[in-house]
Design a protein around this motif. Structure first.
Motif, PDB file in Angstrom:
ATOM      1  N   LYS A 118       0.828  -1.203   0.000  1.00 24.28           N
ATOM      2  CA  LYS A 118       0.000   0.000   0.000  1.00 24.28           C
ATOM      3  C   LYS A 118       0.866   1.257   0.000  1.00 24.28           C
ATOM      4  CE  LYS A 118      -3.926  -2.029   2.375  1.00 24.28           C
ATOM      5  NZ  LYS A 118      -4.720  -2.046   3.608  1.00 24.28           N
ATOM      6  N   PHE A 119       1.949   1.214   0.770  1.00 23.07           N
ATOM      7  CA  PHE A 119       2.842   2.373   0.857  1.00 23.07           C
ATOM      8  C   PHE A 119       3.485   2.652  -0.496  1.00 23.07           C
ATOM      9  CE2 PHE A 119       5.466   5.430   2.839  1.00 23.07           C
ATOM     10  CZ  PHE A 119       6.729   5.295   2.267  1.00 23.07           C
ATOM     11  N   LEU A 120       3.962   1.593  -1.172  1.00 19.53           N
ATOM     12  CA  LEU A 120       4.630   1.780  -2.455  1.00 19.53           C
ATOM     13  C   LEU A 120       3.668   2.178  -3.564  1.00 19.53           C
ATOM     14  CD1 LEU A 120       7.167  -1.170  -2.348  1.00 19.53           C
ATOM     15  CD2 LEU A 120       7.634   1.256  -2.038  1.00 19.53           C
ATOM     16  N   SER A 121       2.408   1.770  -3.454  1.00 20.25           N
ATOM     17  CA  SER A 121       1.450   2.140  -4.492  1.00 20.25           C
ATOM     18  C   SER A 121       0.894   3.549  -4.279  1.00 20.25           C
ATOM     19  CB  SER A 121       0.295   1.132  -4.525  1.00 20.25           C
ATOM     20  OG  SER A 121      -0.496   1.270  -3.379  1.00 20.25           O
ATOM     21  N   GLY A 122       1.135   4.131  -3.137  1.00 22.52           N
ATOM     22  CA  GLY A 122       0.663   5.485  -2.872  1.00 22.52           C
ATOM     23  C   GLY A 122      -0.712   5.527  -2.250  1.00 22.52           C
ATOM     24  N   SER A 123      -1.217   4.396  -1.843  1.00 21.65           N
ATOM     25  CA  SER A 123      -2.530   4.353  -1.216  1.00 21.65           C
ATOM     26  C   SER A 123      -2.365   4.613   0.273  1.00 21.65           C
ATOM     27  CB  SER A 123      -3.166   2.992  -1.430  1.00 21.65           C
ATOM     28  OG  SER A 123      -4.351   2.880  -0.705  1.00 21.65           O
ATOM     29  N   SER A 125      -4.905   5.895   2.229  1.00 25.25           N
ATOM     30  CA  SER A 125      -6.186   6.037   2.898  1.00 25.25           C
ATOM     31  C   SER A 125      -6.321   5.095   4.107  1.00 25.25           C
ATOM     32  CB  SER A 125      -7.334   5.778   1.920  1.00 25.25           C
ATOM     33  OG  SER A 125      -7.228   4.469   1.409  1.00 25.25           O
ATOM     34  N   SER A 126      -5.661   3.922   4.061  1.00 28.29           N
ATOM     35  CA  SER A 126      -5.795   2.984   5.169  1.00 28.29           C
ATOM     36  C   SER A 126      -4.626   3.061   6.145  1.00 28.29           C
ATOM     37  CB  SER A 126      -5.927   1.556   4.628  1.00 28.29           C
ATOM     38  OG  SER A 126      -4.764   1.235   3.913  1.00 28.29           O
ATOM     39  N   ILE A 127      -3.625   3.888   5.836  1.00 30.96           N
ATOM     40  CA  ILE A 127      -2.474   4.037   6.731  1.00 30.96           C
ATOM     41  C   ILE A 127      -2.821   5.097   7.780  1.00 30.96           C
ATOM     42  CG2 ILE A 127      -0.036   4.620   6.910  1.00 30.96           C
ATOM     43  CD1 ILE A 127       0.242   3.776   3.999  1.00 30.96           C
ATOM     44  N   GLN A 128      -2.680   4.754   9.030  1.00 29.96           N
ATOM     45  CA  GLN A 128      -3.052   5.702  10.086  1.00 29.96           C
ATOM     46  C   GLN A 128      -1.902   6.037  10.978  1.00 29.96           C
ATOM     47  OE1 GLN A 128      -6.494   4.146  11.990  1.00 29.96           O
ATOM     48  NE2 GLN A 128      -7.547   3.894  10.058  1.00 29.96           N
TER      49      GLN A 128
END
Length: 128
Positions: A118-123, A125-128
């Motif tokens: 998720k971090f590498l794809s730039g998403s 929204s779910s990282i808090q």
């Protein structure tokens, strides 16, 4: 003598079939129509595949729209040549059923499930 040969070879390898974008557009539309006209033949030849007329038509449209943004005439001519070869391969039964089914693989990229993906794809929204 080697200079003459090396000067001739690049000229021979750079063949452009279309003179302008309108001509290449006409060739693309002609190839698209040819593919659509041959769908019944393809269905008959590959009768063991669980694909309908609409599935073939949608896939052909998807493949053509995928390359819609190509603007270089040489690249368009190469894609036209590749499309003509694919159609000939289908109609001559040089492709087997598994080769045809490779076109119908699930094409959407799966969403990453782990944190690093998720971090590498730039998403974020779910990282808090």
């Amino acid at each position: 003598m080697n200079n003459k040969i090396t000067n001739i070879l690049p000229k021979v390898s750079r063949v452009v079939y279309s003179q302008n974008k309108n001509e290449s557009r006409q060739k693309v539309l002609c190839l698209y129509k040819r593919f659509l006209r041959k769908i019944p033949n393809i269905i008959e030849l590959y009768a063991n595949l669980p694909l309908t007329y609409n599935a073939y038509r949608n896939k052909i449209r998807e493949e053509f729209t995928k390359n819609k943004s190509v603007s270089d005439i040489r690249a368009i001519d190469m894609l036209i040549h590749r499309g003509e070869n694919d159609l000939a391969d289908l109609l001559n039964l040089w492709k087997q059923g598994c080769h045809v089914m490779n076109y119908f693989k699930y094409t959407e990229n799966p969403k990453p499930k782990d944190f690093m993906g998720k971090f590498l794809s730039g998403s974020t929204s779910s990282i808090q």
